[in-house]
Scaffold this motif. Sequence first.
Motif, short mmCIF file in Angstrom:
data_model
loop_
_atom_site.label_atom_id
_atom_site.label_comp_id
_atom_site.label_asym_id
_atom_site.label_seq_id
_atom_site.Cartn_x
_atom_site.Cartn_y
_atom_site.Cartn_z
N UNK A 176 0.76 -1.18 -0.01
CA UNK A 176 0.20 0.09 0.17
C UNK A 176 0.78 1.30 -0.17
N UNK A 177 1.76 1.19 -0.48
CA UNK A 177 2.89 2.43 -0.68
C UNK A 177 2.78 3.10 -2.02
N UNK A 178 1.69 3.64 -1.93
CA UNK A 178 1.51 4.65 -3.14
C UNK A 178 2.33 5.78 -3.22
N UNK A 179 2.82 6.21 -1.92
CA UNK A 179 3.95 7.45 -1.80
C UNK A 179 5.22 7.07 -2.23
N UNK A 180 5.58 6.03 -2.14
CA UNK A 180 7.00 5.71 -2.67
C UNK A 180 6.94 5.29 -4.10
N UNK A 181 5.64 4.65 -4.54
CA UNK A 181 5.74 4.56 -6.22
C UNK A 181 5.68 5.71 -6.76
N UNK A 182 4.85 6.85 -6.24
CA UNK A 182 4.54 8.20 -6.86
C UNK A 182 6.04 8.82 -6.54
N UNK A 183 6.94 8.57 -5.58
CA UNK A 183 8.10 9.33 -5.59
C UNK A 183 8.99 8.76 -6.49
N UNK A 184 9.03 7.42 -6.88
CA UNK A 184 9.93 7.02 -7.73
C UNK A 184 9.55 7.23 -9.07
N UNK A 185 8.28 7.45 -9.77
CA UNK A 185 7.99 7.90 -10.75
C UNK A 185 8.29 9.16 -11.17
#
Length: 419
Positions: free
Chosen positions: A338-347
């Motif tokens: 549930x790590x949308x913050x990390x996925x968005x940061x990587x993008x």
Amino acid sequence: MTTRHPTAPTAAPQNAQDSTPPARPGEQPPATSTARTPRQLWTRTRGLLIAAAILLIAAVAIALVRSEAAHGRLDPRSADPGGSRAVAHLLADRGVSTRVVTTTAEARDAAGPDTTVLVASPDLLTDRQQAQLHAATTDSGGRTVLIAPGTPSLGTLARHVTADPAPSLDALARPGCTLSAAHRAGDAETGGRRYATYPADADTCYRSESLPTLLRLPEAKGGDTVLIGAPDILLNDRLDEHGNASLALQLLGSRPHLVWYLPSLSDDARATDSERRSFFDLLPSGWLWGTLQLFVAAVLAAFWRGRRLGRLVPERLPVAIRASEAVEGRARLYRKANARDRAASALRTATRTRLAPLIGVPPSQAHTPETLLPALTAALHTPGQDPRPLLFGPPPANDAALTALADQLDALEREVRHS
């Protein structure tokens, strides 16, 4: 194995099996959090908590058992097997008054030619207490009885006497001396501590392997100090054995007054002496050495775990993995956590890194809004477009927002490349 396409991590959220339904209208979207739930914390820590509870219960049980076993020991007011009320009653029948004191000041003030001062646990006294008591009783003309004194107290309360480190193996012994009290009492249970050296004028009785367990040291002005190697002759459950009662009554009943000194932790003299000690003075030497050994072991373990056997060598993979599969696997891990913050940061990080050289920004300044955004705004064809929320905005609230963010970043990069 790398990929330059920024939208690959969103492949997993589009899977119907792994995705969660979007938030309903008016419903608060679920918060992104990687913190452990209370159930997970309990599962991970319940073993330690149960072990700590068992140790605590065992410690309390042992303390209760020991406190019950030691309750009223050598107390003339106690009727327990380890108490001494029986001998106090027998002394009272013979006209000897018994007074219990718990401080050094009371014992020191009570010393006199018509008083016997009995110290139940002389080894518990501090050096200051021992010096005060010895100064008061030496020239008082009375009698001082020390019950099982050892090395910590003999140097002050009974000078020129040393205790043998090996205790007596025979509790019962014959008098073997000319002391009238021992001669009339006969066999008694004085075995315990044995005394290796003593003054030449001392009365030595009840020997165990040639070493006495009872000493009488004459003092000035007619007083004396009596050392008894064990407290058995004073205990309620041992008083009627052999000649214990006779010996106890004669040693304690030679004066009309008996002061029974039971050392306590509330003694002002003990508190004053303890205030002068540091924290390390209160720790036994064994604990200090043990702590030092544990520290050395921890340092060696750190060096052992942190050692390097040589330069790192890259290893060729036995099979080739498609970049899209690796990105999809990583996206699924983000989705599971549930790590949308990390996925968005990587993008966003990948997009900024690729946009920087296209608009003439050094790679070192690619993640600085003050440098990247003005150059990016100048390269865009759409007037008034603000790329700040897209490249440096907050994390998306749900999976749909994360998918939209990936599409918008992809569109932004295509626009810059074709400008």
